[in-house]
Structure formats: C-alpha cells, structure tokens
Design an enzyme around this catalytic site. Sequence first.
Site, mmCIF file in Angstrom:
data_model
loop_
_atom_site.group_PDB
_atom_site.id
_atom_site.type_symbol
_atom_site.label_atom_id
_atom_site.label_comp_id
_atom_site.label_asym_id
_atom_site.label_seq_id
_atom_site.Cartn_x
_atom_site.Cartn_y
_atom_site.Cartn_z
ATOM 1 C CG ASP A 66 -25.466 0.589 31.337
ATOM 2 O OD1 ASP A 66 -24.252 0.903 31.297
ATOM 3 O OD2 ASP A 66 -26.177 0.583 30.330
ATOM 4 C CG HIS A 137 -30.522 -0.875 24.537
ATOM 5 N ND1 HIS A 137 -29.999 -2.135 24.739
ATOM 6 C CD2 HIS A 137 -29.437 -0.097 24.203
ATOM 7 C CE1 HIS A 137 -28.701 -2.110 24.550
ATOM 8 N NE2 HIS A 137 -28.337 -0.895 24.220
ATOM 9 C CD GLU A 142 -31.970 -4.566 26.145
ATOM 10 O OE1 GLU A 142 -32.211 -3.913 25.097
ATOM 11 O OE2 GLU A 142 -30.879 -5.131 26.358
HETATM 12 P P1 PGA Z 1 -22.367 0.762 21.353
HETATM 13 O O1 PGA Z 1 -23.539 0.499 22.370
HETATM 14 O O2 PGA Z 1 -21.908 2.155 21.592
HETATM 15 O O3 PGA Z 1 -21.316 -0.242 21.696
HETATM 16 O O4 PGA Z 1 -22.933 0.592 19.984
HETATM 17 C C1 PGA Z 1 -24.546 1.444 22.507
HETATM 18 C C2 PGA Z 1 -25.637 0.899 23.375
HETATM 19 O O5 PGA Z 1 -25.894 -0.323 23.343
HETATM 20 O O6 PGA Z 1 -26.271 1.691 24.099
#
Ligand code: PGA
Length: 239
Positions: A66, A137, A142
């Site tokens: 993404d 997510h 989401e």
């Molecule tokens: P993070 O994000 O590794 O910064 O916790 C994970 C995500 O939102 O997929």
Amino acid sequence: MKLCVCKNYDEMSRRAAETVSRVVREKPNCILGLATGSTPLGMYRCLVDMSRNGLDFSEVRTYNLDEYYPIKPTNPQSYRYFMDHNLFGQIGIDPDNTHLLNGEASDPAAECAAYDAAIEADGGIDLQVLGIGGNGHIGFNEPAEGLICETHLTALAESTIEANSRFFQSSAEVPRHALTMGIQSIMRARRIILLASGQNKRDAITGLLNGRITTSLPATLLLLHPDVTVFCDEEAYRG
Ligand code: PGA
C-alpha cells in the site's frame, strides 16, 4: 494457519527474516510482497544483516502492499521513502525491481488495475509479508460490511488515522486515503506471513485465531488461505 509465538519482538523479527531468507535462497528471482509500519522494521534489520553476510537480493522483485494517497515518493512519510531507507537502499536490490503504488497517480483506478496486472504478469507473489492493524486491517483493507477484492483507493478508518498519527506531528496531518492491495490481491500470494507485536495487537490476534471469518476483522479472510504463518510475540498473543 500456522502459529509461531515468539518470546519477544527480536525473536519474532529473526524468525520472520529466516522465512524470507529461505525463500530468497530457494528462488533467487522470487517475488516478495512487502509491508511497512513499525512491526516489520526488526525483520528488515535482520535482512540487511543477512545481505551483508551474503544473502543475494540482486534478482529479487518486490511489490508493496500500500501507499498513502496522495503523497510524493520523496515525502519522508511515504511508504516509498520508508522502504528505500529501511530496506532497499541497504540490500543491493535493483531499484527497478522494487514496486510501490504511485501515490501521485492522476488516475488511481488505472494505477491500481495496472499494479494487479503487473504482479500477475511477473508471475505472482511468492511470499507476502503482512502486519495487522489493531482493528484487524491488512494493508489498508479496513473493517467494513464488504471488502474489495482488487487493489483500490480507500479511505483510512478513524482508528487507523489515530494509530498512524504517531508518525506525524498531529493526526490532522495523516493522509485520509491510500492505495492498497485488495483482499484477493493479497490472497493470490502463494505463501503469507503475518507479523504482530505488542499488547495493542492482542484483540486482533485473538479474533484471528478464534477461527471465525468476518469482514469486521479483515485479517480473518486469511483463514481461507492454504499457507499462512502468524509470527507474534507473547504480548500480542493471548493464550
Ligand atoms: P504497525 O502497523 O506495524 O505500525 O503496527 C501495522 C498495520 O497497520 O498493518
């Protein structure tokens, strides 16, 4: 779905990096699907070390999950910048072999369709690395009543804006939209590893492991995939 509970973040990072390195050694021109965020940083540090010790990334191709939209690749908050600085610039990978969605695309729908087509034309992802949001997510898919299959432009959930505000001066600065691989784009990967660390991932991991598929916890769609390993530390795992 296989589960590997690790003592702490460092062990989780090392074990995940070992999985990636095995794939790279077995198939030097493999295609890796990669993720950003805090969670994979330790794994990327291990991969940088492995590269210094001879692991060869020169033929590896990568596609990231993404990218914020809109955002310039030179913006330090962009995922292109994150990947260049935390991994690509340190492992001798050919920059032309590293692919991220273009956060400046004038036609995001065309950009997303071309991205899925490029992955397919390249032979498909051999190993996809995923983090997980506190809200469950994967990528920026989401929680919602319905999930979109293909790569697409999406709005970030309020909980994601809140969680990601730690990387910005304030939550007002967090982009409200992103381009993300869709659920099917992720599920097409031949093999998937999901990394989770820390207490704020406990609810999501508990929901994932209880075996019930629901779009209100998008990671549960992975229960349908034949080859997923979850690497989590003890804090993220409620046994
Ligand atoms: P993070 O994000 O590794 O910064 O916790 C994970 C995500 O939102 O997929």
